[in-house]
Design a protein around this motif. Structure first.
Motif, mmCIF file in Angstrom:
data_model
loop_
_atom_site.group_PDB
_atom_site.id
_atom_site.type_symbol
_atom_site.label_atom_id
_atom_site.label_comp_id
_atom_site.label_asym_id
_atom_site.label_seq_id
_atom_site.Cartn_x
_atom_site.Cartn_y
_atom_site.Cartn_z
ATOM 1 N N SER A 24 -8.732 -8.019 -6.246
ATOM 2 C CA SER A 24 -8.959 -9.005 -5.180
ATOM 3 C C SER A 24 -10.173 -9.837 -5.572
ATOM 4 O O SER A 24 -11.123 -9.321 -6.166
ATOM 5 C CB SER A 24 -9.180 -8.316 -3.832
ATOM 6 N N ILE A 25 -10.138 -11.120 -5.260
ATOM 7 C CA ILE A 25 -11.118 -12.070 -5.791
ATOM 8 C C ILE A 25 -11.934 -12.681 -4.655
ATOM 9 O O ILE A 25 -11.412 -13.037 -3.604
ATOM 10 C CB ILE A 25 -10.389 -13.193 -6.578
ATOM 11 N N TRP A 26 -13.227 -12.805 -4.908
ATOM 12 C CA TRP A 26 -14.109 -13.487 -3.960
ATOM 13 C C TRP A 26 -13.711 -14.956 -3.843
ATOM 14 O O TRP A 26 -13.475 -15.640 -4.854
ATOM 15 C CB TRP A 26 -15.562 -13.408 -4.438
ATOM 16 N N HIS A 27 -13.630 -15.436 -2.615
ATOM 17 C CA HIS A 27 -13.343 -16.853 -2.396
ATOM 18 C C HIS A 27 -14.068 -17.323 -1.140
ATOM 19 O O HIS A 27 -14.505 -16.507 -0.315
ATOM 20 C CB HIS A 27 -11.834 -17.104 -2.305
ATOM 21 N N ARG A 28 -14.197 -18.627 -1.016
ATOM 22 C CA ARG A 28 -14.913 -19.222 0.111
ATOM 23 C C ARG A 28 -14.345 -20.604 0.372
ATOM 24 O O ARG A 28 -13.594 -21.151 -0.450
ATOM 25 C CB ARG A 28 -16.410 -19.335 -0.197
ATOM 26 N N VAL A 29 -14.712 -21.158 1.535
ATOM 27 C CA VAL A 29 -14.358 -22.539 1.859
ATOM 28 C C VAL A 29 -15.642 -23.286 2.166
ATOM 29 O O VAL A 29 -16.477 -22.821 2.948
ATOM 30 C CB VAL A 29 -13.403 -22.611 3.071
ATOM 31 N N LEU A 30 -15.804 -24.436 1.528
ATOM 32 C CA LEU A 30 -16.968 -25.279 1.777
ATOM 33 C C LEU A 30 -16.753 -26.118 3.034
ATOM 34 O O LEU A 30 -15.627 -26.547 3.313
ATOM 35 C CB LEU A 30 -17.212 -26.218 0.592
ATOM 36 N N ALA A 31 -17.828 -26.318 3.772
ATOM 37 C CA ALA A 31 -17.776 -27.344 4.823
ATOM 38 C C ALA A 31 -17.759 -28.701 4.144
ATOM 39 O O ALA A 31 -18.347 -28.895 3.080
ATOM 40 C CB ALA A 31 -18.981 -27.210 5.744
ATOM 41 N N ILE A 32 -17.063 -29.654 4.746
ATOM 42 C CA ILE A 32 -16.885 -30.956 4.101
ATOM 43 C C ILE A 32 -17.243 -32.079 5.081
ATOM 44 O O ILE A 32 -17.043 -31.949 6.289
ATOM 45 C CB ILE A 32 -15.428 -31.132 3.614
ATOM 46 N N PRO A 33 -17.775 -33.193 4.558
ATOM 47 C CA PRO A 33 -18.219 -34.268 5.452
ATOM 48 C C PRO A 33 -17.085 -35.159 5.961
ATOM 49 O O PRO A 33 -17.209 -35.779 7.018
ATOM 50 C CB PRO A 33 -19.183 -35.071 4.582
ATOM 51 N N ASP A 34 -15.985 -35.223 5.219
ATOM 52 C CA ASP A 34 -14.911 -36.156 5.571
ATOM 53 C C ASP A 34 -13.583 -35.425 5.692
ATOM 54 O O ASP A 34 -13.256 -34.582 4.862
ATOM 55 C CB ASP A 34 -14.773 -37.247 4.499
ATOM 56 N N GLY A 35 -12.804 -35.777 6.690
ATOM 57 C CA GLY A 35 -11.450 -35.243 6.814
ATOM 58 C C GLY A 35 -11.425 -33.885 7.500
ATOM 59 O O GLY A 35 -12.399 -33.141 7.504
ATOM 60 N N ASN A 36 -10.285 -33.565 8.078
ATOM 61 C CA ASN A 36 -10.074 -32.299 8.776
ATOM 62 C C ASN A 36 -9.126 -31.458 7.921
ATOM 63 O O ASN A 36 -7.922 -31.679 7.904
ATOM 64 C CB ASN A 36 -9.488 -32.570 10.164
ATOM 65 N N ARG A 37 -9.683 -30.483 7.177
ATOM 66 C CA ARG A 37 -8.885 -29.710 6.230
ATOM 67 C C ARG A 37 -8.009 -28.698 6.962
ATOM 68 O O ARG A 37 -8.480 -27.883 7.736
ATOM 69 C CB ARG A 37 -9.800 -28.987 5.239
ATOM 70 N N ARG A 38 -6.721 -28.746 6.660
ATOM 71 C CA ARG A 38 -5.742 -27.822 7.254
ATOM 72 C C ARG A 38 -5.509 -26.664 6.291
ATOM 73 O O ARG A 38 -5.429 -26.850 5.067
ATOM 74 C CB ARG A 38 -4.432 -28.576 7.493
ATOM 75 N N SER A 39 -5.414 -25.451 6.822
ATOM 76 C CA SER A 39 -5.206 -24.275 5.987
ATOM 77 C C SER A 39 -4.362 -23.268 6.757
ATOM 78 O O SER A 39 -4.746 -22.852 7.846
ATOM 79 C CB SER A 39 -6.567 -23.652 5.623
ATOM 80 N N ILE A 40 -3.210 -22.881 6.197
ATOM 81 C CA ILE A 40 -2.320 -21.945 6.877
ATOM 82 C C ILE A 40 -2.116 -20.753 5.946
ATOM 83 O O ILE A 40 -1.411 -20.833 4.943
ATOM 84 C CB ILE A 40 -0.985 -22.621 7.230
ATOM 85 N N ALA A 41 -2.793 -19.662 6.271
ATOM 86 C CA ALA A 41 -2.791 -18.470 5.417
ATOM 87 C C ALA A 41 -1.981 -17.366 6.088
ATOM 88 O O ALA A 41 -2.230 -17.018 7.241
ATOM 89 C CB ALA A 41 -4.218 -17.991 5.168
#
Length: 306
Positions: free
Chosen positions: A235-252
């Motif tokens: 299993s691998i370490w992962h993260r999501v950055l906060a971003i200044p533009d756009g509304n990032r969609r993620s369906i896990a």
């Protein structure tokens, strides 16, 4: 360096052996890979994008603007905001209440989840074969040792879907989109935003972007696959950055063991000694709930002592 992209349709053709090897490499060397031509209709994926975006605007955006992360960021006087994530999330299960105000959301997500669950089971069968395990081994382990879908709800593998959005953040350097972690469960299938990035994995001490790719499904392995494979898959370490533009969609979506399932390294993969303990998945989840954003090795030690 880029996450491997694998054409899943070639499993049934002349390039089967090559494709199997690509997936083995994705599991062994990366812990993350992207599938294209995976069999989920593009028309359905386009509907999933649409209803998820509409759902956030109709049912979530107003509340997020009043949420704890927003308030903490506004009140923190320039300091880094810890222990919260710049994320709006709901979880869809077979037996919980789903949002009902967005036209088409329930029907579309139910159709999507059914197809994705079948894809997860195909991916697990490929893992079985690559690891030299009997067909259906991982699925059976996740279903409490049963070959079918479990003989009771207690033994039934868990399939959940997180619908997340990461809204634009005015001070992205001061808060995490989602803090770094490994996933607790089995096989994770992510339908991420195909325009807005932000997901990163840790490889060789370096954070690498998981490149947005239209209509691909990102696969990653959780802690339980690491245990079952006796560490061959990680299993691998992962993260999501906060971003200044756009509304990032993620369906896990997560194909996880039942809470009653006993998880241990497959006997076929134990040459000298087991590298991981034998435990009940529900006990592991109790530890994980407290230690999600901490190193995973102490979790295995803690559950070993239970």
């Amino acid at each position: 360096m880029a996450i491997p992209v694998i054409d899943f349709s070639k499993l049934s053709g002349e390039e089967r052996a090559k494709t199997m090897a690509q997936i083995a490499n994705g599991c062994e060397e990366w812990g993350f890979f992207q599938l294209v031509n995976h069999g989920i209709p593009e028309e359905l994926l386009e509907r999933v994008k649409r209803v998820s975006t509409e759902f956030y605007k109709l049912e979530r955006e107003e509340n997020f603007n009043e949420s704890t992360p927003v308030k903490l960021l506004n009140d923190s006087d320039g300091e880094k905001v810890e222990n919260v994530d710049w994320e709006d999330v709901i979880t869809l299960l077979d037996d919980n209440e789903w949002p009902s105000n967005t036209p088409g959301f329930k029907e579309t997500m139910a159709e999507y989840r059914a197809k994705l669950k079948k894809l997860a089971e195909k991916v697990m069968e490929v893992m079985d074969e690559n690891l030299g395990l009997p067909k259906g081994y991982i699925k059976s382990a996740f279903n409490g040792g049963n070959d079918d879908s479990g003989d009771s709800n207690n033994n039934k593998a868990f399939f959940g879907t997180k619908v997340s959005h990461y809204p634009p953040c005015s001070q992205p350097e001061r808060i995490n989109g989602l803090r770094a972690h490994t996933d607790a469960g089995g096989v994770i299938l992510l339908f991420q935003d195909d325009v807005i990035g932000g997901l990163q994995i840790l490889k060789g001490g370096e954070w690498i972007n998981v490149q947005p790719l239209p209509n691909a499904i990102v696969i990653n392995t959780g802690d339980q696959i690491e245990v079952l494979s006796n560490g061959k898959y990680k299993s691998i370490w992962h993260r999501v950055l906060a971003i200044p533009d756009g509304n990032r969609r993620s369906i896990a979506s997560f194909y996880n063991p039942s809470l009653a399932a006993t998880i241990a390294p497959a006997p076929q993969l134990v040459e000298q000694a087991r590298a991981y303990p034998k435990f009940v998945f529900g006990d592991y989840m109790s530890v994980y709930a407290e230690q999600k954003f901490l190193p995973k090795e102490p979790r295995f030690q803690a559950v070993k002592a239970m």
